[in-house]
Motif scaffolding. Structure first.
Motif, short mmCIF file in Angstrom:
data_model
loop_
_atom_site.label_atom_id
_atom_site.label_comp_id
_atom_site.label_asym_id
_atom_site.label_seq_id
_atom_site.Cartn_x
_atom_site.Cartn_y
_atom_site.Cartn_z
N ILE A 1 0.83 -1.21 0.00
CA ILE A 1 0.00 0.00 0.00
C ILE A 1 0.87 1.26 0.00
O ILE A 1 0.62 2.19 -0.76
CB ILE A 1 -0.96 0.00 1.21
N PHE A 2 1.91 1.28 0.85
CA PHE A 2 2.72 2.48 0.98
C PHE A 2 3.84 2.60 -0.04
O PHE A 2 4.35 3.69 -0.29
CB PHE A 2 3.28 2.59 2.40
N LEU A 3 4.25 1.49 -0.60
CA LEU A 3 5.31 1.50 -1.62
C LEU A 3 4.85 0.70 -2.85
O LEU A 3 5.39 -0.37 -3.14
CB LEU A 3 6.60 0.88 -1.06
N PRO A 4 3.88 1.22 -3.57
CA PRO A 4 3.32 0.44 -4.68
C PRO A 4 4.33 0.14 -5.79
O PRO A 4 4.22 -0.87 -6.48
CB PRO A 4 2.18 1.32 -5.21
N ASN A 5 5.34 0.99 -5.97
CA ASN A 5 6.33 0.73 -7.00
C ASN A 5 7.28 -0.42 -6.63
O ASN A 5 7.98 -0.94 -7.49
CB ASN A 5 7.14 1.99 -7.33
N MET A 6 7.29 -0.83 -5.39
CA MET A 6 8.12 -1.94 -4.92
C MET A 6 7.31 -3.21 -4.69
O MET A 6 7.80 -4.17 -4.09
CB MET A 6 8.82 -1.56 -3.61
N SER A 7 6.07 -3.24 -5.15
CA SER A 7 5.18 -4.35 -4.82
C SER A 7 5.68 -5.69 -5.36
O SER A 7 5.53 -6.71 -4.68
CB SER A 7 3.76 -4.07 -5.32
N ALA A 8 6.28 -5.73 -6.52
CA ALA A 8 6.79 -7.00 -7.05
C ALA A 8 7.90 -7.56 -6.16
O ALA A 8 7.90 -8.77 -5.84
CB ALA A 8 7.29 -6.82 -8.48
N ALA A 9 8.80 -6.72 -5.74
CA ALA A 9 9.89 -7.17 -4.87
C ALA A 9 9.36 -7.59 -3.50
O ALA A 9 9.79 -8.60 -2.95
CB ALA A 9 10.93 -6.06 -4.72
N VAL A 10 8.42 -6.83 -2.98
CA VAL A 10 7.84 -7.14 -1.66
C VAL A 10 7.10 -8.47 -1.71
O VAL A 10 7.26 -9.32 -0.83
CB VAL A 10 6.91 -6.00 -1.19
N LEU A 11 6.31 -8.68 -2.75
CA LEU A 11 5.56 -9.93 -2.87
C LEU A 11 6.50 -11.13 -3.08
O LEU A 11 6.25 -12.20 -2.53
CB LEU A 11 4.55 -9.83 -4.01
N THR A 12 7.55 -10.93 -3.84
CA THR A 12 8.53 -12.01 -4.04
C THR A 12 9.20 -12.37 -2.72
O THR A 12 9.35 -13.55 -2.38
CB THR A 12 9.58 -11.59 -5.08
N PHE A 13 9.62 -11.36 -1.99
CA PHE A 13 10.27 -11.59 -0.70
C PHE A 13 9.32 -12.27 0.27
O PHE A 13 9.70 -13.20 0.99
CB PHE A 13 10.78 -10.27 -0.13
N ALA A 14 8.06 -11.85 0.29
CA ALA A 14 7.06 -12.48 1.16
C ALA A 14 6.85 -13.93 0.77
O ALA A 14 6.74 -14.81 1.65
CB ALA A 14 5.74 -11.71 1.11
N PHE A 15 6.82 -14.21 -0.52
CA PHE A 15 6.66 -15.58 -0.99
C PHE A 15 7.83 -16.45 -0.54
O PHE A 15 7.64 -17.58 -0.09
CB PHE A 15 6.53 -15.61 -2.51
N VAL A 16 9.03 -15.92 -0.64
CA VAL A 16 10.23 -16.68 -0.20
C VAL A 16 10.15 -16.95 1.30
O VAL A 16 10.41 -18.08 1.75
CB VAL A 16 11.52 -15.91 -0.57
N ILE A 17 9.80 -15.95 2.08
CA ILE A 17 9.71 -16.13 3.54
C ILE A 17 8.64 -17.16 3.88
O ILE A 17 8.87 -18.06 4.71
CB ILE A 17 9.40 -14.78 4.24
#
Length: 105
Positions: free
Chosen positions: A63-79
């Motif tokens: 929500i707060f960093l929409p331009n980083m959403s792909a990286a955030v979602l990838t990192f969350a998936f890995v975790i």
């Protein structure tokens, strides 16, 4: 000889991990089936709490960093993948501990 583990490396690693967990459980005083069941229950609750925490942080970051959403979602998936594998391994090791060590008590 197994085709997916011809030299038995994975089996030795799993056995070593089980022995480590077994030693930790015995050192913590888990000597009854009820104690081991409590460990299983706590393991699952801890995994659920971490999953919820990762989910909330992921949603907040998206929500707060929409331009980083792909990286955030990838990192969350890995975790979450790592959490699932370690939780399932821990669960199966504690079940094995109950079957091997505590079944005769």
């Amino acid at each position: 000889m197994k085709l997916n583990d011809p030299f038995g490396r994975a089996q030795r690693k799993q056995q070593s991990s089980y022995e480590s967990l077994r030693h930790s459980l015995l050192a913590a005083g888990v000597t009854t089936r009820e104690g081991a069941e409590i460990v299983l229950k706590n393991l699952m609750w801890r995994a659920l709490a971490i999953t919820l925490l990762v989910g909330l942080v992921t949603i907040g970051l998206v929500i707060f960093l929409p331009n980083m959403s792909a990286a955030v979602l990838t990192f969350a998936f890995v975790i979450l993948s790592w959490l699932a594998v370690t939780t399932l391994n821990g669960y199966s090791f504690v079940r094995r501990f109950i079957r091997d060590e505590l079944s005769d008590l």
